[in-house]
Design a protein around this motif. Structure first.
Motif, PDB file in Angstrom:
ATOM      1  N   ASN A 112       0.821  -1.210   0.000  1.00  0.00           N
ATOM      2  CA  ASN A 112       0.000   0.000   0.000  1.00  0.00           C
ATOM      3  C   ASN A 112       0.859   1.265   0.000  1.00  0.00           C
ATOM      4  OD1 ASN A 112       1.000  -0.109   2.575  1.00  0.00           O
ATOM      5  ND2 ASN A 112      -0.977  -0.107   3.605  1.00  0.00           N
ATOM      6  N   GLU A 113       2.100   1.128  -0.409  1.00  0.00           N
ATOM      7  CA  GLU A 113       3.080   2.220  -0.532  1.00  0.00           C
ATOM      8  C   GLU A 113       3.425   2.875   0.797  1.00  0.00           C
ATOM      9  OE1 GLU A 113       1.911   4.923  -3.573  1.00  0.00           O
ATOM     10  OE2 GLU A 113       1.702   3.341  -5.063  1.00  0.00           O
ATOM     11  N   GLN A 114       3.189   2.176   1.873  1.00  0.00           N
ATOM     12  CA  GLN A 114       3.604   2.654   3.185  1.00  0.00           C
ATOM     13  C   GLN A 114       5.078   2.317   3.363  1.00  0.00           C
ATOM     14  OE1 GLN A 114       1.683   0.701   6.425  1.00  0.00           O
ATOM     15  NE2 GLN A 114       2.600   2.009   7.982  1.00  0.00           N
ATOM     16  N   ILE A 115       5.872   3.272   3.775  1.00  0.00           N
ATOM     17  CA  ILE A 115       7.308   3.075   3.959  1.00  0.00           C
ATOM     18  C   ILE A 115       7.638   3.265   5.432  1.00  0.00           C
ATOM     19  CG2 ILE A 115       9.593   3.955   3.410  1.00  0.00           C
ATOM     20  CD1 ILE A 115       8.514   4.751   0.683  1.00  0.00           C
ATOM     21  N   ILE A 116       8.345   2.278   5.991  1.00  0.00           N
ATOM     22  CA  ILE A 116       8.759   2.337   7.394  1.00  0.00           C
ATOM     23  C   ILE A 116      10.281   2.385   7.429  1.00  0.00           C
ATOM     24  CG2 ILE A 116       8.782   1.138   9.598  1.00  0.00           C
ATOM     25  CD1 ILE A 116       6.147  -0.187   8.764  1.00  0.00           C
ATOM     26  N   LEU A 117      10.800   3.439   8.017  1.00  0.00           N
ATOM     27  CA  LEU A 117      12.248   3.572   8.198  1.00  0.00           C
ATOM     28  C   LEU A 117      12.596   3.025   9.578  1.00  0.00           C
ATOM     29  CD1 LEU A 117      12.695   7.190   6.822  1.00  0.00           C
ATOM     30  CD2 LEU A 117      13.064   5.048   5.616  1.00  0.00           C
ATOM     31  N   SER A 118      13.543   2.105   9.628  1.00  0.00           N
ATOM     32  CA  SER A 118      13.869   1.453  10.881  1.00  0.00           C
ATOM     33  C   SER A 118      15.360   1.141  10.907  1.00  0.00           C
ATOM     34  CB  SER A 118      13.044   0.170  11.015  1.00  0.00           C
ATOM     35  OG  SER A 118      13.338  -0.461  12.235  1.00  0.00           O
ATOM     36  N   ASN A 119      15.780   0.463  11.948  1.00  0.00           N
ATOM     37  CA  ASN A 119      17.169   0.011  12.086  1.00  0.00           C
ATOM     38  C   ASN A 119      17.180  -1.407  12.631  1.00  0.00           C
ATOM     39  OD1 ASN A 119      18.629   2.462  11.387  1.00  0.00           O
ATOM     40  ND2 ASN A 119      17.771   3.308  13.259  1.00  0.00           N
ATOM     41  N   GLN A 120      18.202  -2.152  12.243  1.00  0.00           N
ATOM     42  CA  GLN A 120      18.433  -3.468  12.818  1.00  0.00           C
ATOM     43  C   GLN A 120      19.642  -3.342  13.746  1.00  0.00           C
ATOM     44  OE1 GLN A 120      18.741  -6.685  10.015  1.00  0.00           O
ATOM     45  NE2 GLN A 120      17.209  -5.780   8.668  1.00  0.00           N
ATOM     46  N   THR A 179      11.121  -5.086   0.187  1.00  0.00           N
ATOM     47  CA  THR A 179      10.003  -4.617  -0.620  1.00  0.00           C
ATOM     48  C   THR A 179       8.988  -5.738  -0.764  1.00  0.00           C
ATOM     49  OG1 THR A 179      11.511  -3.185  -1.835  1.00  0.00           O
ATOM     50  CG2 THR A 179       9.359  -3.579  -2.817  1.00  0.00           C
ATOM     51  N   GLU A 180       7.753  -5.473  -0.392  1.00  0.00           N
ATOM     52  CA  GLU A 180       6.682  -6.450  -0.517  1.00  0.00           C
ATOM     53  C   GLU A 180       6.050  -6.297  -1.900  1.00  0.00           C
ATOM     54  OE1 GLU A 180       2.916  -7.828   2.214  1.00  0.00           O
ATOM     55  OE2 GLU A 180       3.422  -5.714   2.121  1.00  0.00           O
ATOM     56  N   ARG A 181       5.880  -7.407  -2.602  1.00  0.00           N
ATOM     57  CA  ARG A 181       5.280  -7.339  -3.935  1.00  0.00           C
ATOM     58  C   ARG A 181       4.526  -8.617  -4.232  1.00  0.00           C
ATOM     59  NH1 ARG A 181       9.262  -9.825  -7.653  1.00  0.00           N
ATOM     60  NH2 ARG A 181      11.090 -10.196  -6.401  1.00  0.00           N
ATOM     61  N   HIS A 182       3.594  -8.532  -5.146  1.00  0.00           N
ATOM     62  CA  HIS A 182       2.815  -9.686  -5.568  1.00  0.00           C
ATOM     63  C   HIS A 182       3.588 -10.486  -6.614  1.00  0.00           C
ATOM     64  CE1 HIS A 182      -0.956  -9.150  -3.529  1.00  0.00           C
ATOM     65  NE2 HIS A 182      -0.966  -7.859  -3.855  1.00  0.00           N
ATOM     66  N   VAL A 183       3.379 -11.790  -6.615  1.00  0.00           N
ATOM     67  CA  VAL A 183       3.964 -12.669  -7.625  1.00  0.00           C
ATOM     68  C   VAL A 183       2.832 -13.149  -8.521  1.00  0.00           C
ATOM     69  CG1 VAL A 183       5.273 -14.789  -7.974  1.00  0.00           C
ATOM     70  CG2 VAL A 183       5.758 -13.362  -6.006  1.00  0.00           C
ATOM     71  N   SER A 184       3.079 -13.176  -9.820  1.00  0.00           N
ATOM     72  CA  SER A 184       2.021 -13.565 -10.752  1.00  0.00           C
ATOM     73  C   SER A 184       1.692 -15.055 -10.613  1.00  0.00           C
ATOM     74  CB  SER A 184       2.454 -13.262 -12.191  1.00  0.00           C
ATOM     75  OG  SER A 184       3.514 -14.114 -12.563  1.00  0.00           O
ATOM     76  N   PHE A 185       0.502 -15.418 -11.073  1.00  0.00           N
ATOM     77  CA  PHE A 185       0.072 -16.809 -11.005  1.00  0.00           C
ATOM     78  C   PHE A 185       0.962 -17.701 -11.871  1.00  0.00           C
ATOM     79  CE2 PHE A 185      -2.567 -20.379 -12.475  1.00  0.00           C
ATOM     80  CZ  PHE A 185      -2.809 -20.968 -11.249  1.00  0.00           C
ATOM     81  N   LEU A 186       1.430 -17.181 -13.014  1.00  0.00           N
ATOM     82  CA  LEU A 186       2.320 -17.959 -13.890  1.00  0.00           C
ATOM     83  C   LEU A 186       3.633 -18.284 -13.179  1.00  0.00           C
ATOM     84  CD1 LEU A 186       2.643 -19.182 -16.689  1.00  0.00           C
ATOM     85  CD2 LEU A 186       3.626 -17.019 -17.438  1.00  0.00           C
TER      86      LEU A 186
END
Length: 111
Positions: free
Chosen positions: A20-28, A63-70
């Motif tokens: 949903n284009e939300q960006i979280i800036l964080s640290n590890q 980055t979270e993204r969808h993967v196509s059914f193919l």
């Protein structure tokens, strides 16, 4: 007895990007502790706890993204094909091993 205990803190900047284009800036963060007793023969070592911060020059991005059914279908076919290949290899070993044992038994060489 005096002891020397340095703590090393490592910090890596991290960015999480959601669908949903939300960006979280964080640290590890990670911490490493090195403990050394004062009996190690070093007379010049100062007793105490020392803190060192190691800031990483590398940034990690998730980055979270969808993967196509193919793509999903291709992965499933690859897994099924791998299972068939491995089971064929195991079946071949068992068949040829059993056949060799049977031949040796018929010739009287198997004791």
């Amino acid at each position: 007895m005096l002891s020397f205990c340095p703590l090393v803190f490592q910090v890596v900047p991290t960015v999480y990007s959601h669908l949903n284009e939300q960006i979280i800036l964080s640290n590890q963060f990670s911490v490493t502790e090195h403990y050394r007793s004062g009996d190690s023969g070093r007379v010049q070592a100062l007793p105490g706890v020392f803190f060192f911060y190691d800031l990483s020059p590398i940034k990690v991005t998730f980055t979270e993204r969808h993967v196509s059914f193919l793509h999903f279908l291709t992965n499933v076919c690859a897994i099924v094909g791998g299972v068939f290949t491995v089971s064929g290899i195991i079946d071949s070993f068992v068949y040829h091993g059993q056949r060799a044992i049977t031949k040796k038994r018929e010739l009287g060489k198997f004791t």
